[in-house]
Design a protein around this motif. Sequence first.
Motif, mmCIF file in Angstrom:
data_model
loop_
_atom_site.group_PDB
_atom_site.id
_atom_site.type_symbol
_atom_site.label_atom_id
_atom_site.label_comp_id
_atom_site.label_asym_id
_atom_site.label_seq_id
_atom_site.Cartn_x
_atom_site.Cartn_y
_atom_site.Cartn_z
ATOM 1 N N GLY A 220 25.489 5.825 -16.136
ATOM 2 C CA GLY A 220 25.849 7.120 -16.713
ATOM 3 C C GLY A 220 24.595 7.802 -17.213
ATOM 4 N N ILE A 221 24.731 9.078 -17.518
ATOM 5 C CA ILE A 221 23.617 9.803 -18.137
ATOM 6 C C ILE A 221 24.052 10.191 -19.542
ATOM 7 N N ALA A 222 23.244 9.760 -20.522
ATOM 8 C CA ALA A 222 23.607 10.005 -21.917
ATOM 9 C C ALA A 222 22.577 10.896 -22.569
ATOM 10 N N MET A 223 23.072 11.688 -23.537
ATOM 11 C CA MET A 223 22.141 12.478 -24.333
ATOM 12 C C MET A 223 21.580 11.561 -25.414
ATOM 13 N N ILE A 224 20.278 11.477 -25.500
ATOM 14 C CA ILE A 224 19.654 10.614 -26.509
ATOM 15 C C ILE A 224 19.544 11.406 -27.797
ATOM 16 N N HIS A 316 17.537 13.103 -22.439
ATOM 17 C CA HIS A 316 18.533 12.392 -21.631
ATOM 18 C C HIS A 316 17.969 11.107 -21.034
ATOM 19 N N ALA A 317 18.889 10.160 -20.784
ATOM 20 C CA ALA A 317 18.475 8.893 -20.187
ATOM 21 C C ALA A 317 19.586 8.355 -19.305
ATOM 22 N N VAL A 318 19.182 7.566 -18.312
ATOM 23 C CA VAL A 318 20.169 6.827 -17.520
ATOM 24 C C VAL A 318 20.500 5.570 -18.312
ATOM 25 N N VAL A 319 21.793 5.330 -18.492
ATOM 26 C CA VAL A 319 22.213 4.179 -19.297
ATOM 27 C C VAL A 319 23.250 3.377 -18.531
ATOM 28 N N MET A 320 23.474 2.160 -19.022
ATOM 29 C CA MET A 320 24.567 1.329 -18.517
ATOM 30 C C MET A 320 25.571 1.210 -19.673
ATOM 31 N N PRO A 321 26.721 1.903 -19.580
ATOM 32 C CA PRO A 321 27.699 1.820 -20.681
ATOM 33 C C PRO A 321 28.146 0.380 -20.929
#
Lengths: 411, 264
Positions: A220-224, A316-321
Motif C-alpha cells: 500500500g501507499i501510506a502518508m507518512i 509518502h511511502a510504500v508500506v506493507m500493512p
Amino acid sequence: MHPVTAAESIESEPQGNLTPLRLGASYAWGVMGLVVLAGLVLHFMAGPVPARAEAFYVLAAAPLLAVIYVLFQRNSDLARFFCSIPLAVASTTVTLAMALVGGLFPLAAIEASLGVPSVWASWPFVLSALVLAVNLSASSARRAWPLNALNLRFLLSHLGLLVVVVGGGISAVKIDRVNMVLFENRPTNIAIQRDGSEVMMPFAATLKDFKLEYFPPTLGIAMIADDPEVDIELSPSPDFIEEGLVTVVDDWTLEVLEYKPQAVLTGEIWRDIPWDTSAPAARVRATSAGGESHEGWVSCGSLDSPTTYLAIDPDHAVVMPILRAKKYESRVVIDTGDAQQEHLIHVNSPLSIGNAQLYQLSYNEEQGAASEYSVIEVVTDPGVPIVYFGIGMLLLSVLWGLWAGLEKKNS
Amino acid sequence: MMAIAAPVAIGGWLLASGAYAFGRKKPWIGDVFAMLGVLAAALFLATLWTQLGRPPLRTLGETRWWYATLVPTLGLLIGWRFQTRAMAIPACLMGAMFAWINLANPDHLDKTLMPALQSPWFVPHVVVYMLAYSALGLSSILGIWALGKSVITKQPISQEDTDVPHRMVLIGFPLLTCGLLFGAIWAKQAWGHYWAWDPKETWALLTWGAYLIYLHIRLKNVMKPKVTLGILTLGFAVLMACWFGINLMPISGDSVHTYTRTAD
C-alpha cells in the motif's frame, strides 16, 4: 378512550365474537406508563435486576398466571385486554424504546449516568418485556383452541417468540462463561470467571499445539506523518504479494522483485528464517507515472524485526500493512476422567463436552503466531435448547408467512 | 468487465424507468431494459466475487451492490407475480441510485475475510437480509410516494397505494426474521452466545420490531393509510440506521460487527 373499530375487536376473537374491546389502546398505553414508572421506582430503590434464578422464577410467574386467567376467564374484559393488539403495540413499542437507549449510548455512558451495567438489566426494560411476554402467552393461550390453520400460524409466530424470550431469560440468569488459558503441554482444569476468580472445571485440557495462519501480505501507499496523533491514510493494493507481482496504487506502479514470506532482518539484510516470530519482507520497485523510480525493502515487521518502509517522497511511502489473521486453531487434549481425546477447536467450530461448548477465543496478539498460550472460552447455557426450539417455530412461521405473502389473493 | 457492467446496469435501469413512465401500454420494453440492468449487475457481482476470492458481502460498499441488484430484481419478479408495475420505476431508480453511490465512492478492494466470517452462515445471513432490505425499501419508497402524492393532489390515498407497499412488507418481514434468526444461530457458533446485545444486534432487533409494530397497527388501522404509511417510513429510517447509520454513532466502537466498514 379511543373509538373502537370492528377490526380492533377481532384480533383476539378467533371464534368471531365481535363485542367491542372495553379496555383498548388508551388503557394499554396507561398500563405501560405505570409499568415504566414502577420500573424506575424499583431501579432507584433496588438497583438493577439481579441475574439470579429466583428473580427469573418470580417474573416468569406473570405470563403463567396470565395463561391460567385466560383459560378460565376467556371472554372477560381483562383476558381480552391481555391478548389485545393495543397491548401488543404498546408493550413492543415501550420495550423497543428502552432498547433504543441501549442502541444509542455506549455501555460506559449508560453505567455512568443510570448506574446500571446495561439497559438490559434495568427494571423498566425487564418489566416492559415482561408485559410483552404476558401479551404473547395470553394471546397464545386464547388461540390454542380450536387448532385450525389460522390459529396454528398464530401460535407458531407468537408462541415461538415467547419460547425464545423465555429461553433468553433462562440464559440471562443461568449462562456460565469462563476462560481457560492453555499453555502448551501444561494440563489444567482451572478456568477464570468474569470477576477474575478461579473455578475448577469437570475436565482437564492440555494444549498440544496452537496455529495461527495469516493471509499473505499486501502492499500500500501510506502518508507518512511525524505527528502520532494524525491518522495514517493508506491506499492499499488488493493483491496478495508474490514474486513478480505488479500492482498499481495511486498512480504508482509497484513491482515485487523479491519476496521472503518468513524473514528476519540481520544487520541490513533480510534473511529467510522460518521462525514463528519471522516477518514477511519484499523488495519492491515503485515507479511513478512520470518515470521516477525507487527501490527497497518493505516489511510489516514482527517481534524480531522492525517495520520497514520505502519512502517515495517526503510525505509518502510504500508500506506493507499489518497481517490479517486467516485462521487460528488449538489442538487440545480433553481428559474427562473416563477418557482422553484430542480435538481441534477453531473459530466457528466449537467443541461440545457434555453440556459445555468450548470456543477458540483468543491468543497473545502481540506475539501472533508465536503466542505461548491460547484462550478457550467454556460456555454452559441451559437456555439454548429452548431458544433453538423457539427459533424452529419462528422459522416455520416465517416460511408460512412468506408463502402467504406470495399468494396472489390478499392474505 | 466490472468497469463496463456497472454503467450498463445503471443505464439499463434508467432506460427502464423512462420506458415504464412513457410507455405504459408496453411495459415489456421497460422489463427488457430492467432485465438488462439486472444481468449486468449480476455479472458485476460475479466478477467481484471471483476477483476477491470470497463472497463480496463484507463491506458496506459490497452490500450496497447486492442491494442495487436485488431491488430491481424483486421489482421485476413481484411485478410479474402480481401483474403490477406499481413498483417498477422506484425499483429501477433505487437500483441505479445505489449503484451510482458505489461508483462515486469506490471501495478499496480487500481479499481478506476474518475467521468469524468464514462460516456457512455468512452468505445466507447477508443475502436474506439484503433481500429483506430490498423488499422493505421498496415498500417505504412506495409509501412515501403515496403520502407525497396525497399531499400534493389533496386526494385521499387509494387502496392500491397502501396494498402494494403492504404486500412488500408481507414478503420482506419474513425474510428480515430469517436474517435475524440466522444471525443468532451463527453468533452462537462463532462467539458462544446467540444474543449479546451488541449494537448491531440491538439495531437489528429495533428494525424488526418497527415492522412488527407496523403489521400490528395495520391490522387495526387499515382504514387509516396515513398512519400505516407513516410508520412504514419510520421503519425504513430505523433500517437505514441499522445498515449504515450505526457506523456513525459513538456506540459503534462497542460493536464486534466492524467488518461491515470499508477496510481501512
